[in-house]
Write an enzyme that holds these catalytic residues in place. Sequence first.
Site, short mmCIF file in Angstrom:
data_model
loop_
_atom_site.label_atom_id
_atom_site.label_comp_id
_atom_site.label_asym_id
_atom_site.label_seq_id
_atom_site.Cartn_x
_atom_site.Cartn_y
_atom_site.Cartn_z
N ASP A 135 101.32 59.05 81.98
CA ASP A 135 102.29 59.26 83.06
C ASP A 135 101.61 59.46 84.42
OD1 ASP A 135 104.74 61.12 81.09
OD2 ASP A 135 104.14 59.02 81.13
N ARG B 233 110.14 51.18 73.18
CA ARG B 233 110.59 52.53 72.88
C ARG B 233 111.26 52.65 71.50
NH1 ARG B 233 110.21 55.29 77.97
NH2 ARG B 233 110.10 57.18 76.72
N PRO B 234 110.54 52.30 70.42
CA PRO B 234 111.14 52.41 69.08
C PRO B 234 111.37 53.89 68.71
CG PRO B 234 108.79 52.05 68.92
CD PRO B 234 109.13 51.94 70.38
N ILE B 235 112.22 54.12 67.72
CA ILE B 235 112.38 55.50 67.22
C ILE B 235 112.14 55.55 65.71
CG2 ILE B 235 113.98 56.18 69.07
CD1 ILE B 235 116.24 56.02 66.98
N ASP B 236 111.37 54.58 65.20
CA ASP B 236 111.13 54.53 63.75
C ASP B 236 110.48 55.80 63.21
OD1 ASP B 236 108.98 53.35 65.42
OD2 ASP B 236 107.89 53.36 63.52
N LEU B 237 109.62 56.43 64.00
CA LEU B 237 108.95 57.64 63.50
C LEU B 237 109.91 58.84 63.48
CD1 LEU B 237 105.47 57.22 65.22
CD2 LEU B 237 106.10 56.71 62.85
N CYS C 283 113.31 51.85 77.88
CA CYS C 283 112.77 51.93 79.22
C CYS C 283 111.87 50.71 79.35
CB CYS C 283 111.94 53.20 79.29
SG CYS C 283 111.61 53.69 80.95
N VAL D 81 98.81 53.70 75.56
CA VAL D 81 100.03 54.33 75.01
C VAL D 81 101.23 53.39 75.04
CG1 VAL D 81 101.65 56.24 75.28
CG2 VAL D 81 99.19 56.62 75.64
N LYS E 127 110.00 68.33 83.49
CA LYS E 127 111.14 67.53 82.99
C LYS E 127 111.02 67.35 81.47
CE LYS E 127 110.90 62.85 83.41
NZ LYS E 127 111.05 62.09 82.16
N ASN E 128 109.82 67.02 81.00
CA ASN E 128 109.66 66.66 79.59
C ASN E 128 109.59 67.85 78.65
OD1 ASN E 128 109.84 64.09 80.49
ND2 ASN E 128 107.67 63.61 80.30
N ARG F 12 116.90 58.52 77.70
CA ARG F 12 116.20 58.43 76.42
C ARG F 12 116.24 59.74 75.65
NH1 ARG F 12 114.34 54.84 74.91
NH2 ARG F 12 113.08 55.95 73.41
N ARG G 140 114.59 60.43 89.06
CA ARG G 140 114.75 60.94 87.69
C ARG G 140 113.70 61.99 87.37
NH1 ARG G 140 113.42 56.94 83.73
NH2 ARG G 140 113.41 58.82 82.47
C1 EPZ Z 1 107.31 61.02 76.09
O1 EPZ Z 1 107.97 59.82 75.72
C2 EPZ Z 1 107.56 61.16 77.58
N1 EPZ Z 1 109.00 61.23 77.83
C3 EPZ Z 1 106.98 59.96 78.32
O2 EPZ Z 1 107.12 60.23 79.71
C4 EPZ Z 1 105.49 59.84 78.02
O3 EPZ Z 1 104.98 58.67 78.61
C5 EPZ Z 1 105.27 59.79 76.50
O4 EPZ Z 1 105.89 60.93 75.88
C6 EPZ Z 1 103.80 59.79 76.13
O5 EPZ Z 1 103.20 60.94 76.64
C7 EPZ Z 1 109.65 62.38 77.59
O6 EPZ Z 1 109.07 63.37 77.16
C8 EPZ Z 1 111.13 62.40 77.89
P1 EPZ Z 1 106.02 58.74 72.41
P2 EPZ Z 1 108.16 59.46 74.15
O7 EPZ Z 1 107.06 58.85 71.34
O8 EPZ Z 1 108.39 60.71 73.37
C9 EPZ Z 1 105.26 54.75 70.05
C10 EPZ Z 1 107.88 59.94 81.87
O9 EPZ Z 1 107.41 59.19 82.74
N2 EPZ Z 1 106.36 55.21 69.17
O10 EPZ Z 1 104.85 59.68 72.39
O11 EPZ Z 1 109.15 58.36 74.05
C11 EPZ Z 1 105.81 54.24 71.38
O12 EPZ Z 1 106.16 52.87 71.26
C12 EPZ Z 1 108.03 59.41 80.47
O13 EPZ Z 1 108.21 61.14 82.04
C13 EPZ Z 1 106.58 54.53 67.99
O14 EPZ Z 1 105.90 53.56 67.67
O15 EPZ Z 1 106.70 58.89 73.83
C14 EPZ Z 1 104.65 54.42 72.31
O16 EPZ Z 1 103.75 53.33 72.19
C15 EPZ Z 1 107.74 57.93 80.37
N3 EPZ Z 1 107.60 54.94 67.19
C16 EPZ Z 1 103.95 55.67 71.77
O17 EPZ Z 1 104.45 55.88 70.45
C17 EPZ Z 1 108.39 56.03 67.49
O18 EPZ Z 1 109.29 56.38 66.70
C18 EPZ Z 1 104.21 56.91 72.60
O19 EPZ Z 1 105.54 57.22 72.46
C19 EPZ Z 1 108.15 56.70 68.70
C20 EPZ Z 1 107.13 56.28 69.52
#
Ligand code: EPZ
Length: 415
Positions: free
Chosen positions: A304, A121-125, A116, A326, A22-23, A92, A395
């Site tokens: 996950d 789930r911030p997107i600042d990065l 979620c 995480v 999926k991812n 997302r 999902r």
């Molecule tokens: C992906 O989410 C996966 N989703 C998640 O799987 C998975 O848990 C996660 O990666 C970690 O492996 C998809 O690929 C669709 P991140 P993503 O950005 O990209 C922080 C599932 O069950 N962060 O690596 O959203 C955030 O708060 C899902 O399939 C920032 O601070 O994960 C978190 O603590 C659930 N700022 C950490 O990074 C940002 O701009 C990990 O987030 C982005 C993230």
Amino acid sequence: MAKFIVNGGNTLEGKVKINGAKNAALPILAAALLADSPSVLKDIPNLRDVSNLCEIIRGMGATVNRSGHSVEIDPSDLNTYETDKELAKKLRASYYILGVMLSKYGEARTALPGGCNIGNRPIDLHLKGFKALGAEVSLNHGIVEVKADKLVGDKIYLDYPSVGATINIMLAASLAEGKTVIENAAREPELVDLANFLTVMGAKIKGVGTDIIKIEGVNKLEGKEHRIIPDRIEAGTYMIAAALTKGDVFVKNVLTEHIKSLIAKLHEMGLEMVEDISGVRVKGNGKLDSVDVKTLPYPGFPTDLQSQMMVLLTQTEGTSIIKETVWENRFMHVDELKRMGADITIDGHSALIRESSLSGAEVTVTDLRAGAALVLAGLIGDGKSEVRKIHHVERGYEGIEKKLSSLGADIKRVK
Ligand code: EPZ
């Protein structure tokens, strides 16, 4: 609302085939829009998230034809850089459209995806990356808007190796001018799969799978054919199910190098596994030993698989500790497991798990992987369990009740 009725106690035996990841499918579906010609994507799993993203892409004018696990996307008639707000909130991964449209049209707009409940789930990065490439970013009334007359490559340091941010920056940088370097990049296998697809399309990307990714922007990308990698999280879920029920299951279509951390932990617990080119055979045997688990970005133990592992650790002698590093709120399955008799104590981001015998109960799913854990708990819970709000589970797991039934589980899906 649909629910699963599970009667615990059956041993799982036989073979289960894992679907495409999926991812990896979600960013690759979005990446197909970067080309000016059609792509054919194979082993795309039939999941609600995939259908929603296909709907979003159709709503933007592209043609999307699905047959079985193949999806053909023709972006020639794309007529907007804006996603459907309501649909975007459901998913997302809709934010990958930002990187794609910014890269292709210099502008993109989407509804900030719903948080979620495993974290805010911030997107600042993601936005930090877009700004570094020269985009202006605005966030008003839940709508994210990014604009750039021209994207120019730059060096971007990610404060956290975010999977989504690394993906979005890679998508935006593929057609930017000049070189982009992403430092402290995420290393997940799904990222590597995306980079392989982009490279076949004509992108110039080096270093994916390490923490330094270098991208040389190109002028255009060609639609191509690509097969999605197997879903390492779905595979891990069924491996844990086999161990839990002391079964004998061949999990087919697994790249075991993508779940080395899980395999290492299961070995430490004393589980017998035989890996071969097409998958891994898991034989649940006697009592398993307790182990400690800490979730980390890849190649560490995947967050996950944390909730699924927690269920297995309730069946081991001794005490185990899980540390979730995480996500800030990814223990919502604990309360539900405790209703089934699990002896789990939470202390901040750590959970202490003691040996417990689980009994069937009515439990409610809060998020995708918590739901998978509750289904697994139902497989061994004494008596009947009702697992509610299973749309979360569907999902991320194609036909989970059919796959488990074919292995001998007593599980039914009822409205
Ligand atoms: C992906 O989410 C996966 N989703 C998640 O799987 C998975 O848990 C996660 O990666 C970690 O492996 C998809 O690929 C669709 P991140 P993503 O950005 O990209 C922080 C599932 O069950 N962060 O690596 O959203 C955030 O708060 C899902 O399939 C920032 O601070 O994960 C978190 O603590 C659930 N700022 C950490 O990074 C940002 O701009 C990990 O987030 C982005 C993230």
